[in-house]
Write a protein that holds these residues in place. Sequence first.
Motif: not given
Length: 476
Positions: A262-279
């Motif tokens: 129900g979130l919507g807005g972008a795919p969640s990529h269940p087969e992947a690890v998503t790494t969010i990068c920031y300073l």
Amino acid sequence: MRGGAVVVVGGSIAGCAFASAAVRAGAGEVVVLERTRGRLADRGVGLCVHDDRAAELVAAGALPAGIPAHRLERRRWVVRDPAAGAGGRLIWEQPFPFHSYHWGLLWRGLREAVPGSVDYRQGVAVAAVEADGDGVRVRYGGAASGGDGDGGRGGDAVGGRAGGRAGDGDGAGDRTGSAVGGGAGDRAGGGGRGGDADGGAVGDGAGDRAGGGGRGGERFDLAVGADGYRSVVREAVSPGAVPHYAGYVCWRGNFDAGLLDGLGGAPSHPEAVTTICYLGGSCVIYRIPGPQGPRVNWVLYAPPPTGAGLRFDDPTSFPPGALGGELAGHLRTLLDQEFPEYWARALALTAPGDTFVQPIYDLVTEPAAAGRLLLAGDAASVVRPHNTSGAAKALQDATAFGAAWARASSWEELVAGYQAARGAAGGQLVALARRLGRAQVERTPAWAHMTTAEAAAWWEAQLAGAAGIGGQAMTS
């Protein structure tokens, strides 16, 4: 070599694996002492095991078949960029041949595989383990935990910190309560085996072979320290060796993957690890199996806010649901200011009761074995979670233990063989994890300005010749 009595201090992932290995190797008696009284299977953090390591461990009999796992194929490195959409901008993608696990389900599979002849005792606090002639003596006392053990301290950033701190939970069992015994191999009768600091015991055996009472402890031929960060056995092998604070913490949690529908807005990529990068930090997000269906597991690394009430001189964590206002507020700030909008909303789906904070530590213990004492898992080396190697290392330690036993004709040869096989492994993993931590938290690059080629070169610089993350191949 066959026969003898082996005690495994700690009944977590490493402890269960060592107990099974000892029985397969031919031990006459195996006792596991687990500090917690609660349900270890309820720990819900995520961990991963590299596919190559898993294949080796299955072949060796250390990883039972049938444990639920979620296949992961790739790792996505993403930065916040409103122009790229709510899901952020992909700066690099790399293969990620791992399977993810739910800590409790992995532990349950290993626990169910422990032979019935093993005397597995819960609610037993070990005060000390010491040399005793041609054996070791376990002395009981201190506070057993009534909580769920390590409060969830059990998973890696993109993998599993296995073996967790067995017994460092919320509970505070009393010193006068009796230890738990009474199993088929238990000799707690007469205040011997299983006796606690005040002499209480529950059992129906014939008393301690060495003739000691509750205060005298219990004698074994060999002790394995699988008791995690705050290892009592480590103190006997390497006095004064304690984990060192790395300078940052991780917030971690998990939530029902169905909430993403129900979130919507972008795919969640269940087969992947998503790494969010920031300073100044990074966050890994991936799916794990859960007792009631798939869940999303996440680990966010950053320096803690000042005045957060964390103690860094003693390895600990804020258990699920116990975050103070400062820590919870800082997490919200990081999500709002540093994350792509979709992923900020996704992590905000985590219930307070499923969120906690863990300071990051590391430690190399030299040696990993001495006398009649062996160290396993986190008791032997505390590796920052970035390396994704904790669960694999714990199971590899148990595999090496069984192999060393098969080649040994004496306890001394067994201990020497284990040290030769596993003594250097911890130091190599700790060194790699420190490089990963510096690059991904302490000295982060300008990720948003990196090209794909620059990101790949940055990664190879962290590896510095290592084959990759997820642990090392087993050697004979």
